[in-house]
Structure formats: structure tokens, C-alpha cells
Design a protein around this motif. Structure first.
Motif, PDB file in Angstrom:
ATOM      1  N   THR A   9       0.825  -1.198   0.000  1.00 51.70           N
ATOM      2  CA  THR A   9       0.000   0.000   0.000  1.00 51.70           C
ATOM      3  C   THR A   9       0.859   1.247   0.000  1.00 51.70           C
ATOM      4  O   THR A   9       1.968   1.245   0.518  1.00 51.70           O
ATOM      5  CB  THR A   9      -0.974   0.040   1.193  1.00 51.70           C
ATOM      6  OG1 THR A   9      -1.796   1.207   1.063  1.00 51.70           O
ATOM      7  CG2 THR A   9      -0.256   0.084   2.517  1.00 51.70           C
ATOM      8  N   SER A  19      -1.146   4.079   0.616  1.00 52.14           N
ATOM      9  CA  SER A  19      -2.168   4.932   1.219  1.00 52.14           C
ATOM     10  C   SER A  19      -1.675   5.533   2.528  1.00 52.14           C
ATOM     11  O   SER A  19      -1.083   4.843   3.357  1.00 52.14           O
ATOM     12  CB  SER A  19      -3.441   4.130   1.508  1.00 52.14           C
ATOM     13  OG  SER A  19      -4.024   3.682   0.320  1.00 52.14           O
ATOM     14  N   GLY A  65      -6.147   1.635   3.490  1.00 52.51           N
ATOM     15  CA  GLY A  65      -6.483   0.575   2.548  1.00 52.51           C
ATOM     16  C   GLY A  65      -5.259   0.088   1.804  1.00 52.51           C
ATOM     17  O   GLY A  65      -4.194   0.701   1.862  1.00 52.51           O
ATOM     18  N   THR A 100      -8.406  -4.295   0.501  1.00 52.17           N
ATOM     19  CA  THR A 100      -8.861  -4.404   1.882  1.00 52.17           C
ATOM     20  C   THR A 100      -8.654  -3.080   2.602  1.00 52.17           C
ATOM     21  O   THR A 100      -7.594  -2.468   2.488  1.00 52.17           O
ATOM     22  CB  THR A 100      -8.085  -5.509   2.629  1.00 52.17           C
ATOM     23  OG1 THR A 100      -8.239  -6.738   1.930  1.00 52.17           O
ATOM     24  CG2 THR A 100      -8.589  -5.681   4.054  1.00 52.17           C
ATOM     25  N   PHE A 101      -9.669  -2.646   3.349  1.00 50.28           N
ATOM     26  CA  PHE A 101      -9.553  -1.482   4.211  1.00 50.28           C
ATOM     27  C   PHE A 101      -9.380  -1.995   5.635  1.00 50.28           C
ATOM     28  O   PHE A 101     -10.135  -2.859   6.082  1.00 50.28           O
ATOM     29  CB  PHE A 101     -10.790  -0.583   4.107  1.00 50.28           C
ATOM     30  CG  PHE A 101     -10.613   0.708   4.839  1.00 50.28           C
ATOM     31  CD1 PHE A 101      -9.905   1.745   4.259  1.00 50.28           C
ATOM     32  CD2 PHE A 101     -11.102   0.868   6.126  1.00 50.28           C
ATOM     33  CE1 PHE A 101      -9.709   2.938   4.942  1.00 50.28           C
ATOM     34  CE2 PHE A 101     -10.924   2.055   6.807  1.00 50.28           C
ATOM     35  CZ  PHE A 101     -10.211   3.091   6.213  1.00 50.28           C
ATOM     36  N   THR A 132     -11.668  -5.456   9.186  1.00 57.58           N
ATOM     37  CA  THR A 132     -11.351  -5.160   7.785  1.00 57.58           C
ATOM     38  C   THR A 132     -12.647  -5.081   6.996  1.00 57.58           C
ATOM     39  O   THR A 132     -13.688  -5.581   7.432  1.00 57.58           O
ATOM     40  CB  THR A 132     -10.462  -6.246   7.137  1.00 57.58           C
ATOM     41  OG1 THR A 132     -11.169  -7.489   7.153  1.00 57.58           O
ATOM     42  CG2 THR A 132      -9.131  -6.381   7.852  1.00 57.58           C
ATOM     43  N   ARG A 142     -13.858  -5.374   2.705  1.00 54.90           N
ATOM     44  CA  ARG A 142     -13.578  -5.540   1.271  1.00 54.90           C
ATOM     45  C   ARG A 142     -14.895  -5.414   0.523  1.00 54.90           C
ATOM     46  O   ARG A 142     -15.880  -6.025   0.905  1.00 54.90           O
ATOM     47  CB  ARG A 142     -12.965  -6.898   0.977  1.00 54.90           C
ATOM     48  CG  ARG A 142     -11.580  -7.092   1.537  1.00 54.90           C
ATOM     49  CD  ARG A 142     -11.080  -8.517   1.311  1.00 54.90           C
ATOM     50  NE  ARG A 142     -10.817  -8.784  -0.078  1.00 54.90           N
ATOM     51  CZ  ARG A 142      -9.663  -8.585  -0.694  1.00 54.90           C
ATOM     52  NH1 ARG A 142      -8.657  -8.092  -0.028  1.00 54.90           N
ATOM     53  NH2 ARG A 142      -9.514  -8.880  -1.961  1.00 54.90           N
ATOM     54  N   VAL A 152      -7.492   0.263  -2.779  1.00 53.40           N
ATOM     55  CA  VAL A 152      -7.787   1.459  -2.003  1.00 53.40           C
ATOM     56  C   VAL A 152      -6.506   2.283  -2.011  1.00 53.40           C
ATOM     57  O   VAL A 152      -5.518   1.884  -1.408  1.00 53.40           O
ATOM     58  CB  VAL A 152      -8.214   1.120  -0.560  1.00 53.40           C
ATOM     59  CG1 VAL A 152      -8.488   2.395   0.222  1.00 53.40           C
ATOM     60  CG2 VAL A 152      -9.424   0.199  -0.554  1.00 53.40           C
ATOM     61  N   TYR A 169     -13.323   6.701   3.353  1.00 56.24           N
ATOM     62  CA  TYR A 169     -12.232   6.510   2.396  1.00 56.24           C
ATOM     63  C   TYR A 169     -12.802   6.318   1.004  1.00 56.24           C
ATOM     64  O   TYR A 169     -13.977   6.003   0.842  1.00 56.24           O
ATOM     65  CB  TYR A 169     -11.341   5.314   2.786  1.00 56.24           C
ATOM     66  CG  TYR A 169     -12.005   3.968   2.593  1.00 56.24           C
ATOM     67  CD1 TYR A 169     -11.783   3.236   1.428  1.00 56.24           C
ATOM     68  CD2 TYR A 169     -12.836   3.426   3.566  1.00 56.24           C
ATOM     69  CE1 TYR A 169     -12.391   2.012   1.247  1.00 56.24           C
ATOM     70  CE2 TYR A 169     -13.440   2.197   3.390  1.00 56.24           C
ATOM     71  CZ  TYR A 169     -13.221   1.489   2.240  1.00 56.24           C
ATOM     72  OH  TYR A 169     -13.818   0.271   2.051  1.00 56.24           O
ATOM     73  N   SER A 212     -12.108   4.437  -2.930  1.00 57.68           N
ATOM     74  CA  SER A 212     -11.386   3.316  -3.531  1.00 57.68           C
ATOM     75  C   SER A 212     -11.623   3.316  -5.041  1.00 57.68           C
ATOM     76  O   SER A 212     -12.429   4.079  -5.561  1.00 57.68           O
ATOM     77  CB  SER A 212     -11.854   1.987  -2.939  1.00 57.68           C
ATOM     78  OG  SER A 212     -13.123   1.626  -3.446  1.00 57.68           O
TER      79      SER A 212
END
Length: 180
Positions: free
Chosen positions: A114, A116, A128, A133-134, A152, A154, A162, A175, A177
């Protein structure tokens, strides 16, 4: 901060400019491209770069105070809360770094790389991954409790990366995505 602007570029150069007229106050070279904004804390400014380095620099002259390194790119803006820096890395890990000395306090495995920028609220970090997956990760400081995944999410239909930074307050986390 104090009429100064801190920026980095794709050549790996970081700058301190006078906000009033854009004149260069100092510049320093990092090991790789800078894709994220810096974070100021006290008399220090933190930068990440593509070489996997988090660099803590003095705001007055750009002198390096400490450096932390992973074996993958760092593309997020450093997020600080409670004396800790949260870095979500391209090595599929969340890294928690002591802001005073630059030493890793802990790390948590995640499902994918990531870039992010994490959001922090109290003792939780939110971000994310490229895997879609967050994450919400509990990062309580000290004691016997290790940082761990709290929950989590998804997208069950689109499941796209994300890439945006999250925003959080006491009630919600938001958030964006690639899942639209």
C-alpha cells in the motif's frame, strides 16, 4: 510552519521554501523519489521516499536527525499520533515508529502493498491496500497488548485497490477506492 513550505520532488530532492516569495532556504537529497507530502512535528519534518526511507530532518537547515528504512517503497505521508509514526508500506506491513528516535516499535502484517496514507484516531490506524482491503488496526501503546487488526472491509462485488487516504473522527471513518 513559521512562513516556510516543505516539499519533495521526483528527483528525490526535498526543499524548504519561504512561503512569502518561494525563495529556497535549504535543500537536501534523499535516496529516491518523493511521492507524498511531508509531516511537521515540532522542529522536525518527516519525508518518505521511493527508496523505502522515512527521514526525519531539522526544519531549520534540513540536517538529518534519524532515518528508518524498509526493503520496499514508502509512498504515504507519515501520520503521527501519541509519539508514534504510522507508515503503511509497499512491503505489506504497517510500521509503527517512535518519532523521537526513529526506531520501529511494532509492525503488523497486511494483505498487500500500500501507498495509502493512514489516518489515526486515539489508538487506531485506518488505511487501505492495493489488494482492496480497508483496515482498522488497534495500536494501543505500551503494555503487553500487541497491535492487531480490529476489523477489515472488502467490497464484495468490485474488490478494487484502495489508494486514497482515509479521514476519521470519533464516529466515522471515510475513504475512497477504485471500486467507485
Amino acid at each position: 510552519e513559521n512562513g516556510r513550505l516543505y516539499i519533495g520532488d521526483l528527483d528525490g530532492t526535498i526543499y524548504c521554501l519561504a512561503a512569502a516569495d518561494g525563495k529556497e532556504i535549504w535543500k537536501q537529497q534523499l535516496e529516491g523519489e518523493v511521492y507524498a507530502g511531508p509531516t511537521i512535528i515540532g522542529h522536525d519534518v518527516l519525508f518518505t521516499c521511493e527508496a523505502g526511507t522515512l527521514s526525519c530532518r531539522n526544519t531549520a537547515d534540513g540536517a538529518e536527525r534519524w532515518k528508518f528504512h524498509i526493503e520496499a517503497p514508502l509512498r504515504c505521508t507519515p501520520t503521527i499520533s501519541g509519539g508514534r509514526v504510522a507508515l503503511a508500506g509497499c512491503d505489506s506491513r504497517l510500521h509503527l515508529i517512535d518519532v523521537a528516535g526513529g526506531k520501529e516499535v511494532d509492525t503488523v502484517a497486511i494483505d498487500a502493498p500500500t501507498g495509502s496514507t493512514p489516518a489515526m484516531s486515539k489508538d487506531q490506524v485506518f488505511f487501505g491496500t492495493e489488494g482492496g482491503t480497508f483496515y482498522a488496526i488497534d495500536i494501543a501503546a505500551g503494555g503487553a497488548k500487541k497491535p492487531a487488526v480490529a476489523w477489515t472491509y472488502r467490497d464484495p462485488q468490485r474488490n478494487q485497490p484502495v489508494r486514497a487516504a482515509a479521514a476519521v473522527n470519533e464516529q466515522v471513518v471515510v475513504y475512497g477506492s477504485q471500486s467507485k
